[in-house]
Design an enzyme around this catalytic site. Structure first.
Site, PDB file in Angstrom:
ATOM      1  N   CYS A  99       0.851  -1.194   0.000  1.00  0.00           N
ATOM      2  CA  CYS A  99       0.000   0.000   0.000  1.00  0.00           C
ATOM      3  C   CYS A  99       0.885   1.242   0.000  1.00  0.00           C
ATOM      4  O   CYS A  99       1.742   1.395   0.865  1.00  0.00           O
ATOM      5  CB  CYS A  99      -0.887  -0.022   1.240  1.00  0.00           C
ATOM      6  SG  CYS A  99      -1.691   1.538   1.564  1.00  0.00           S
ATOM      7  N   CYS A 103      -3.652   7.485  -1.472  1.00  0.00           N
ATOM      8  CA  CYS A 103      -4.936   7.558  -2.193  1.00  0.00           C
ATOM      9  C   CYS A 103      -6.083   8.047  -1.330  1.00  0.00           C
ATOM     10  O   CYS A 103      -7.067   8.565  -1.855  1.00  0.00           O
ATOM     11  CB  CYS A 103      -5.306   6.192  -2.753  1.00  0.00           C
ATOM     12  SG  CYS A 103      -3.908   5.251  -3.336  1.00  0.00           S
ATOM     13  N   THR A 190      -4.290   4.850   7.256  1.00  0.00           N
ATOM     14  CA  THR A 190      -3.246   4.547   6.281  1.00  0.00           C
ATOM     15  C   THR A 190      -2.335   5.763   6.087  1.00  0.00           C
ATOM     16  O   THR A 190      -2.817   6.849   5.751  1.00  0.00           O
ATOM     17  CB  THR A 190      -3.902   4.161   4.950  1.00  0.00           C
ATOM     18  OG1 THR A 190      -4.726   3.025   5.167  1.00  0.00           O
ATOM     19  CG2 THR A 190      -2.871   3.853   3.892  1.00  0.00           C
ATOM     20  N   GLU A 256      -0.120   1.715   8.991  1.00  0.00           N
ATOM     21  CA  GLU A 256      -1.444   1.945   9.574  1.00  0.00           C
ATOM     22  C   GLU A 256      -1.262   2.493  10.981  1.00  0.00           C
ATOM     23  O   GLU A 256      -0.481   1.952  11.766  1.00  0.00           O
ATOM     24  CB  GLU A 256      -2.251   0.640   9.617  1.00  0.00           C
ATOM     25  CG  GLU A 256      -2.467  -0.006   8.245  1.00  0.00           C
ATOM     26  CD  GLU A 256      -3.333   0.811   7.304  1.00  0.00           C
ATOM     27  OE1 GLU A 256      -4.176   1.598   7.795  1.00  0.00           O
ATOM     28  OE2 GLU A 256      -3.166   0.680   6.068  1.00  0.00           O
ATOM     29  N   HIS A 291     -12.846   5.429  -3.373  1.00  0.00           N
ATOM     30  CA  HIS A 291     -11.826   4.540  -2.807  1.00  0.00           C
ATOM     31  C   HIS A 291     -12.031   3.101  -3.287  1.00  0.00           C
ATOM     32  O   HIS A 291     -11.069   2.351  -3.412  1.00  0.00           O
ATOM     33  CB  HIS A 291     -11.789   4.643  -1.287  1.00  0.00           C
ATOM     34  CG  HIS A 291     -10.433   4.370  -0.730  1.00  0.00           C
ATOM     35  ND1 HIS A 291      -9.288   4.952  -1.233  1.00  0.00           N
ATOM     36  CD2 HIS A 291     -10.002   3.537   0.256  1.00  0.00           C
ATOM     37  CE1 HIS A 291      -8.230   4.490  -0.578  1.00  0.00           C
ATOM     38  NE2 HIS A 291      -8.647   3.621   0.322  1.00  0.00           N
ATOM     39  N   TYR A 295      -9.190   0.554  -5.517  1.00  0.00           N
ATOM     40  CA  TYR A 295      -8.759  -0.820  -5.297  1.00  0.00           C
ATOM     41  C   TYR A 295      -8.673  -1.618  -6.597  1.00  0.00           C
ATOM     42  O   TYR A 295      -8.002  -2.655  -6.639  1.00  0.00           O
ATOM     43  CB  TYR A 295      -9.700  -1.510  -4.290  1.00  0.00           C
ATOM     44  CG  TYR A 295      -9.361  -1.184  -2.854  1.00  0.00           C
ATOM     45  CD1 TYR A 295      -9.002   0.108  -2.482  1.00  0.00           C
ATOM     46  CD2 TYR A 295      -9.391  -2.153  -1.869  1.00  0.00           C
ATOM     47  CE1 TYR A 295      -8.684   0.410  -1.181  1.00  0.00           C
ATOM     48  CE2 TYR A 295      -9.073  -1.855  -0.559  1.00  0.00           C
ATOM     49  CZ  TYR A 295      -8.718  -0.575  -0.215  1.00  0.00           C
ATOM     50  OH  TYR A 295      -8.394  -0.278   1.081  1.00  0.00           O
ATOM     51  N   CYS A 298      -4.715  -0.430  -7.268  1.00  0.00           N
ATOM     52  CA  CYS A 298      -3.594  -0.771  -6.378  1.00  0.00           C
ATOM     53  C   CYS A 298      -3.464  -2.268  -6.167  1.00  0.00           C
ATOM     54  O   CYS A 298      -2.371  -2.824  -6.228  1.00  0.00           O
ATOM     55  CB  CYS A 298      -3.699  -0.015  -5.054  1.00  0.00           C
ATOM     56  SG  CYS A 298      -4.877  -0.673  -3.864  1.00  0.00           S
ATOM     57  N   GLU A 446      -6.725  -5.805   3.901  1.00  0.00           N
ATOM     58  CA  GLU A 446      -7.164  -4.513   3.379  1.00  0.00           C
ATOM     59  C   GLU A 446      -8.107  -4.695   2.189  1.00  0.00           C
ATOM     60  O   GLU A 446      -9.021  -3.903   1.995  1.00  0.00           O
ATOM     61  CB  GLU A 446      -5.972  -3.648   2.990  1.00  0.00           C
ATOM     62  CG  GLU A 446      -6.401  -2.224   2.722  1.00  0.00           C
ATOM     63  CD  GLU A 446      -5.264  -1.239   2.794  1.00  0.00           C
ATOM     64  OE1 GLU A 446      -4.148  -1.620   2.406  1.00  0.00           O
ATOM     65  OE2 GLU A 446      -5.502  -0.115   3.226  1.00  0.00           O
TER      66      GLU A 446
HETATM   67 FE1  SF4 Z   1      -3.297   1.836  -0.050  1.00  0.00          FE
HETATM   68 FE2  SF4 Z   1      -4.658   0.895  -2.147  1.00  0.00          FE
HETATM   69 FE3  SF4 Z   1      -5.881   2.440  -0.311  1.00  0.00          FE
HETATM   70 FE4  SF4 Z   1      -4.052   3.442  -2.034  1.00  0.00          FE
HETATM   71  S1  SF4 Z   1      -6.074   2.568  -2.554  1.00  0.00           S
HETATM   72  S2  SF4 Z   1      -4.194   3.877   0.136  1.00  0.00           S
HETATM   73  S3  SF4 Z   1      -2.603   1.755  -2.160  1.00  0.00           S
HETATM   74  S4  SF4 Z   1      -4.994   0.386  -0.029  1.00  0.00           S
HETATM   75 FE    FE Z   2      -6.808   1.196   2.054  1.00  0.00          FE
END
Ligand code: SF4
Ligand code: FE
Length: 481
Positions: A99, A103, A190, A256, A291, A295, A298, A446
């Site tokens: 991660c 984001c 995060t 985290e 968000h 995903y 990422c 996650e």
């Molecule tokens: Fe982390 Fe993925 Fe959330 Fe970005 S979208 S903060 S990489 S978990």
């Molecule tokens: Fe996340």
């Protein structure tokens, strides 16, 4: 120049903060071996934005200032921007296999931009211009911004007002002419420590009488009254050991933080919502949508790295031509690209909000995230299948280096002359890291709970499913009144 170099970023986060880990106060956190990989990850974002090769994805032109900015501070101006966002996240997942933390603030800003505009239009408030001013500072200084959503929530069966501890949900406890004072906590934050600023937002939709909880505001992460407690991850203390091989991903990692806000003062110019209940729920939904779209980028990038490691370990074991191994790699790829497809689809079918900014398709973003709650588990299972049981039983790096046991391990762990045993060791630890260890946080747990647990996506899917329209289709064909 609005783009920070990785070194400038690193210097800029060297500030005193109130941070604890293993019951001790941590000074100069940027030198701490457990924390440092998470900083390296964020530095990678700044590094790629400097490179011509990645400029197209990693940067954008600000519609607020006309300047070249890091895409993580951009407000989407087209569906093309939405697509580039997901591609950028895949790229960063590929480069770091964890991660990369930037984001959440990005998604919060995009949700807040359109929500404050609509709120001002309806209610005559002044939040949008205020937020624009705040965000121009972020763009111009290329700041890393966290997004703080999840409250501890106390007893899940009770409303915020009925909790035994009134701080179970973050709330406004007092107000002055100059600003507000807040109390509460935000958990699993995060990248909070690595961020310069964070935007606090509500975790729930609220009812009348719960106005004190419907608060959105910007806060400096080192503000007076903030305490951070570093979140543990599986096998994290391996980072304290001499060698690096047992860590798996020894360069990068997620972060985290458990964050407590004790009487934190927020000046009026950083308050973007205060009691507007309806818009609190709009903000929660839009943020979650953005968000969930994230995903689809990422996790796919991390999946790419895991598929690559699985293919390499198959070669190392001499089974790369075996048909069931090829089939497993194809299955992993199919699942991974299915995730990407919904990330791209919800971006391509995005729409413009009255503020002028663009938002992903809500239904497809939720479908994307619901797939993410399942497929990475299956991809990780297949990686473990290909890797073999040694990922769970392998001796330590120290044993590999030892004069007594090293030669024995090398003798029995060597698969062929082309592949030194260290290579097998590295690959197995990397797969262990992604499927069982530290990075399982950013790849597995996650995937399940980040951006909302699966039930949250099911609720949104049921709201967007248009069952009545679909019943109408069947009735039309069948001549049912
Ligand atoms: Fe982390 Fe993925 Fe959330 Fe970005 S979208 S903060 S990489 S978990
Ligand atoms: Fe996340």
């Amino acid at each position: 120049m609005t783009l920070k170099t990785p070194e400038e970023y690193l210097e800029s986060i060297k500030r005193p903060v109130n941070l604890y880990m293993f019951g001790e106060k941590i000074e100069e956190f940027w030198n701490h071996p457990i924390i440092r990989p998470s900083i390296n990850t964020v530095m990678k974002i700044y590094e790629l934005a400097q490179m011509d090769e990645y400029k197209e994805l990693m940067t954008a032109t600000s519609h607020l200032t006309g300047e070249l900015i890091n895409r993580f501070t951009h407000i989407h101006q087209s569906t093309e921007d939405l697509i580039k966002k997901v591609k950028m996240q895949r790229l960063l997942g590929q480069k770091t296999a964890c991660c990369f933390q930037r984001c959440v603030g990005f998604d919060t800003a995009n949700a807040l931009y359109s929500v404050t505009y609509e709120m001002d239009k309806e209610l005559g408030t002044q939040y949008h211009e205020r937020f624009k001013k705040y965000w121009i500072e972020v763009q111009n200084q290329d700041l890393m911004v966290g997004g703080a959503m999840t409250d501890p929530k106390g007893n899940r069966g009770k409303r915020p007002k009925d909790q035994d501890d009134p701080d179970a949900f973050l709330h406004i406890i007092d107000e002055t002419n100059d600003g507000i004072i807040i109390n509460g906590a935000k958990i699993h934050q995060t990248g909070f420590l690595n961020s310069h600023r964070a935007i606090i937002m509500p975790t729930l939709t609220f009812r009348e009488g719960e106005e004190e909880y419907a608060v959105t505001c910007g806060v400096d992460t080192n503000a007076q009254g903030i305490t951070m407690i570093y979140g543990r991850q599986a096998s994290d203390t391996r980072k304290l050991e001499e060698g690096k091989l047992d860590i798996g991903n020894f360069k990068y990692g997620g972060q985290e933080i458990f964050v407590i806000f004790d009487n934190v003062f927020i000046p009026n110019e950083h308050v973007f919502m205060k009691g507007e209940l309806h818009y609190a729920s709009e903000l929660v939904q839009r943020f979650a949508g953005f968000h969930r779209q994230s995903y689809g980028g990422c996790k796919v990038g991390i999946g790419d790295a895991l598929i690559g490691a699985s293919a390499l370990i198959a070669e190392n074991h001499g089974v790369e031509r075996s048909s069931h191994i090829r089939d497993k790699l194809v299955e992993m790829t199919h699942l991974n690209e299915t995730l990407f497809s919904s990330g791209i689809a919800c971006s391509a079918l995005g729409h413009q909000r009255p503020a002028g900014s663009y938002e992903m398709d809500m239904l497809l973003a939720n479908v994307c995230k619901l797939n993410v709650t399942r497929f990475p588990y299956e991809i990780a299972r297949l990686a473990e299948d290909i890797a073999g049981g040694l990922i769970a039983t392998m001796p330590s790096e120290e044993d590999l280096k030892s004069e007594e046991t090293g030669p024995l391990l090398k003798k029995y762990l060597t698969t062929s002359q082309e592949h030194p045993p260290e290579e097998r060791f590295k690959l197995l630890r990397f797969i262990e890291n992604l499927s069982l260890g530290v990075a399982a946080v950013s790849y597995r747990t996650e995937s399940l709970h980040g951006a909302g647990s699966p039930q949250a996506q099911r609720i949104m899917i049921s709201r967007q499913a248009k069952f009545e329209d679909k019943k109408g289709l069947a009735k039309d064909i069948l001549d049912i009144e």
